[in-house]
Design an enzyme around this catalytic site. Structure first.
Site, PDB file in Angstrom:
ATOM      1  N   ASP A  97       4.334  44.654  -3.327  1.00  0.00           N
ATOM      2  CA  ASP A  97       3.672  43.452  -2.842  1.00  0.00           C
ATOM      3  C   ASP A  97       2.643  43.895  -1.805  1.00  0.00           C
ATOM      4  OD1 ASP A  97       2.926  40.909  -2.341  1.00  0.00           O
ATOM      5  OD2 ASP A  97       4.742  40.341  -1.260  1.00  0.00           O
ATOM      6  N   ASP A 307      11.675  38.294  -7.813  1.00  0.00           N
ATOM      7  CA  ASP A 307      12.142  39.219  -6.772  1.00  0.00           C
ATOM      8  C   ASP A 307      12.573  38.396  -5.583  1.00  0.00           C
ATOM      9  OD1 ASP A 307       9.323  38.695  -5.601  1.00  0.00           O
ATOM     10  OD2 ASP A 307      10.372  39.820  -4.040  1.00  0.00           O
ATOM     11  N   CYS A 345      33.422  40.559 -13.470  1.00  0.00           N
ATOM     12  CA  CYS A 345      32.220  41.235 -12.947  1.00  0.00           C
ATOM     13  C   CYS A 345      32.495  42.742 -12.905  1.00  0.00           C
ATOM     14  CB  CYS A 345      31.873  40.700 -11.559  1.00  0.00           C
ATOM     15  SG  CYS A 345      30.508  41.605 -10.765  1.00  0.00           S
ATOM     16  N   CYS A 347      30.951  45.063 -11.032  1.00  0.00           N
ATOM     17  CA  CYS A 347      30.530  45.779  -9.819  1.00  0.00           C
ATOM     18  C   CYS A 347      31.739  46.401  -9.125  1.00  0.00           C
ATOM     19  CB  CYS A 347      29.769  44.840  -8.882  1.00  0.00           C
ATOM     20  SG  CYS A 347      30.816  43.850  -7.800  1.00  0.00           S
ATOM     21  N   CYS A 350      34.180  44.113  -7.284  1.00  0.00           N
ATOM     22  CA  CYS A 350      35.059  43.274  -8.103  1.00  0.00           C
ATOM     23  C   CYS A 350      36.072  44.082  -8.902  1.00  0.00           C
ATOM     24  CB  CYS A 350      34.227  42.405  -9.047  1.00  0.00           C
ATOM     25  SG  CYS A 350      33.310  41.107  -8.186  1.00  0.00           S
ATOM     26  N   HIS A 376      27.289  43.470  -5.214  1.00  0.00           N
ATOM     27  CA  HIS A 376      27.811  42.401  -6.079  1.00  0.00           C
ATOM     28  C   HIS A 376      26.735  41.341  -6.355  1.00  0.00           C
ATOM     29  CE1 HIS A 376      30.155  39.180  -7.784  1.00  0.00           C
ATOM     30  NE2 HIS A 376      29.565  38.386  -6.909  1.00  0.00           N
TER      31      HIS A 376
END
Lengths: 416, 416
Positions: A97, A307, A345, A347, A350, A376
């Site tokens: 950006d 984003d 999940c 991740c 989790c 997560h």
């Protein structure tokens, strides 16, 4: 429709359902399946996480910030160290950006005039001039695949006159960005040591120069994205799109100036205004939007790229995204809760830990908790976009997104 | 020599060179090759790192703190959640310190008397009584493999009279710890909800109770380690060892009260006093010592186990351990340094990044920097102990350790 000029960039839509589409955005550093969420590495690192973790979670394109990297360590320094891909060890697609938003929100004193913005650094108070040409030189030095124009930001609820002024100035700045972008393509980058960031170059920099200074001057293969402005005013948004398309051909187009204080209804309505007038053959990037429901609503309105710092920022604060809305892990009700944060999940937070332990980490102010919840939340957004792509490919996106939103919103207000 | 009473614990010395030895310490949760450094998970987590990272770095036995876990989330809570191994997701060998050091250094008001210590929590000012029996109940609830006695701590430079008083009281407390440890072994653990941590048990705890409350009362298989005290006074250290060996049989023995303000020379001299009078068949654990050179010096003086927060704490502060001494990564000289922190180190910070980027992370106050340096420092200590074990097995430990120390010290003072 505008024809891309750089063969390394392309966008192909493979499936459509209403305004939503699934596609593939190709860049010099690889392809991105869309719709996609781009994790934010503001200072060349995703807060709390390693690039390996982000890649394992499914991140394919990351975003960094030219304003931050210009101030520290300096865009010339990043270039001397091999460019942003090498510096941050991310070999995949990358976007910077311009930092327009940061100039307007972080810088200490700022005056906007036609040439650009004069501001004092939020780090040390030093004075900087940030105009369209300087921003192009900075983003060319950093070397991300996609770079953003400098635009003028205004509050989400700004009236028609202020919104028109900023939109029109953003168009004029776009033309100047484009001219400088093309000039650098033609003439090469400035030699190391001859830009506005001179002051931060250390005395020992010459030892880093390549054997062939002329080769180092070659501009990286990049795509410049224009930014649609115009606040929440439909006629201004349409004029902005028309002005952008009149300025040149592009590899993608961004929608800016949303998620900056306006209502969610206004944001969604503005996306619906833009959607029919945007070229279907270009990827559409909705800037700074990253709450789970906003992503799904955005895809329904034809957005391909997103984003936001929300997943990592909220994770650091102990707030976790779940299919049933947001969960604050510090809540006493998790004290003895042996369930994972989100069943199914993948991740580490989790699969390896339960809510009781995650709560303990936050109550005890342990850094591991911040890491696990940030990862997560990022995983949750990346998984949501993966599921959206699958639903589009299977032709069931409408039903999928309605069911997803109904579940997410059923309990968000009930258990904040 | 004292015969161990619990077959799940054993220690076998395989190689000796001078006072140094290589061996294997077996616990109910696996074996530890010694000499070994134990990473510190004070609150059930190693600051900034995941247990998976610690295991990948070569960590085999970790240490937690009974004082911290007693206060938060509570030892009964940890027990109700399955014990510390399950709570922190560490299935390997684990040790809990009694927290005596923390009571003396962290608690707000503390009065020491023969029954124990009365103190106010550093978290909320609540009043607690911490005596030998209570500490045994707490450590039995937490369920680590090795648990430490409560001892009385004094400053490293304390005079003979104060050191003698604390040493003798520590012996009396050891006898009471041992009696309570044995009583719990015989009578079982107190039912959930009937200890001094009553107050922190939530109302919904009963739902966590096992189907068979009697089974839950069974004490975990643990070894209690006594702690040698006596400051820097040789005759007191020898008396402490004699008193400990007279109190009962043990699976290991710790040396406490060092690295608390005394000179390094005094610390090494004290180790040399203890070494000849300690049983050779028991693992010897030097508490709270964790600088690289102190580890090597300790192994030379017959130490088998170490622990310290130094690697993670110094890593968070930007200080990295290297074979050539400590390096402060924020230093300007690293600004353009594309070398890894330590050539040949296998940690992510060294294999994935260069010094210039690591410096950027610290200057920009990015969390990833803390993580990478903490993991690097831990890796460095674990690798150093691995190299020491290899040198012992190869019969070259004397030469190896002299070379190692000479290199480490040659530049430590030169480039701090």
């Amino acid at each position: 429709m505008h024809v891309p000029t750089t063969p390394e960039f392309s966008f192909r839509v493979s499936h459509e359902q209403g305004a939503a589409r699934a596609g593939v955005f190709a860049t010099p550093h690889g392809v991105v399946e869309t719709p996609a969420f781009m994790p934010v590495a503001t200072q060349g690192t995703i807060k709390g996480l390693s690039m390996d973790e982000v890649a394992s979670a499914g991140g394919r394109m990351v975003l960094s910030n030219a304003y931050h990297l210009y101030l520290r360590p300096g865009d010339m320094m990043v270039r001397a160290l091999g460019g942003l891909h090498a510096f941050a060890r991310w070999n995949g697609p990358m976007l910077t950006d311009s930092g327009g938003f940061q100039v307007f929100s972080l810088a200490k004193l700022r005056t906007v005039h036609e040439d650009g913005v004069v501001f004092r650094s939020h780090l040390d108070g030093s004075l900087h001039e940030y105009g369209p040409e300087a921003v192009m030189r900075i983003e060319r030095n950093l070397g991300a695949d996609v770079i953003m124009q400098l635009d003028e930001l205004i509050a989400g609820q700004a009236g028609e006159s202020a919104a028109r002024g900023a939109m029109e100035r953003s168009l004029r700045w776009l033309a100047r960005c484009r001219a400088e972008f093309d000039r650098i393509e033609r003439d090469g980058r400035a030699p190391l040591g001859l830009t506005t960031t001179d002051a931060v170059l250390p005395a020992d920099l010459p030892s880093l120069l390549p054997a062939d200074p002329e080769r180092e001057r070659i501009a990286p293969t990049q795509a410049l994205f224009p930014i649609v402005q115009g606040g929440t005013h439909p006629e201004l948004r349409r004029a902005s799109v028309a002005g952008i398309l009149a300025t040149g051909d592009w590899h993608g187009i961004a929608i800016g100036g949303l998620s900056v204080g306006e209502s969610k209804a206004d944001m969604y309505a503005t996306l619906e205004v833009c959607e029919p007038v945007l070229p279907t053959g270009l990827p559409r990037y909705l800037m700074g939007v990253g709450f789970p429901d906003d992503l799904v609503e955005g895809v329904r309105r034809g957005i391909d790229l997103f984003d936001c710092v929300a997943p990592t920022r909220m994770g650091r604060d102990g707030t976790a995204f779940t299919p049933d809305g947001k969960v604050q892990i510090r809540k006493g009700s998790h004290r003895t809760d042996r369930r994972p944060l989100v069943e199914g999940c993948g991740c580490p937070g989790c699969t390896r830990y339960d809510r009781a332990y995650l709560r303990h980490l936050f109550v005890a102010e342990e850094m591991l908790g911040l890491r696990l919840l940030a990862l997560h939340n990022l995983t949750f957004l990346l998984d949501t976009m993966r599921d959206a792509r699958a639903a589009l490919r299977d032709g069931v996106f409408d039903a999928w997104s309605e069911r997803w939103l109904a579940r997410y919103r059923a309990t968000t207000s009930a258990s904040p």
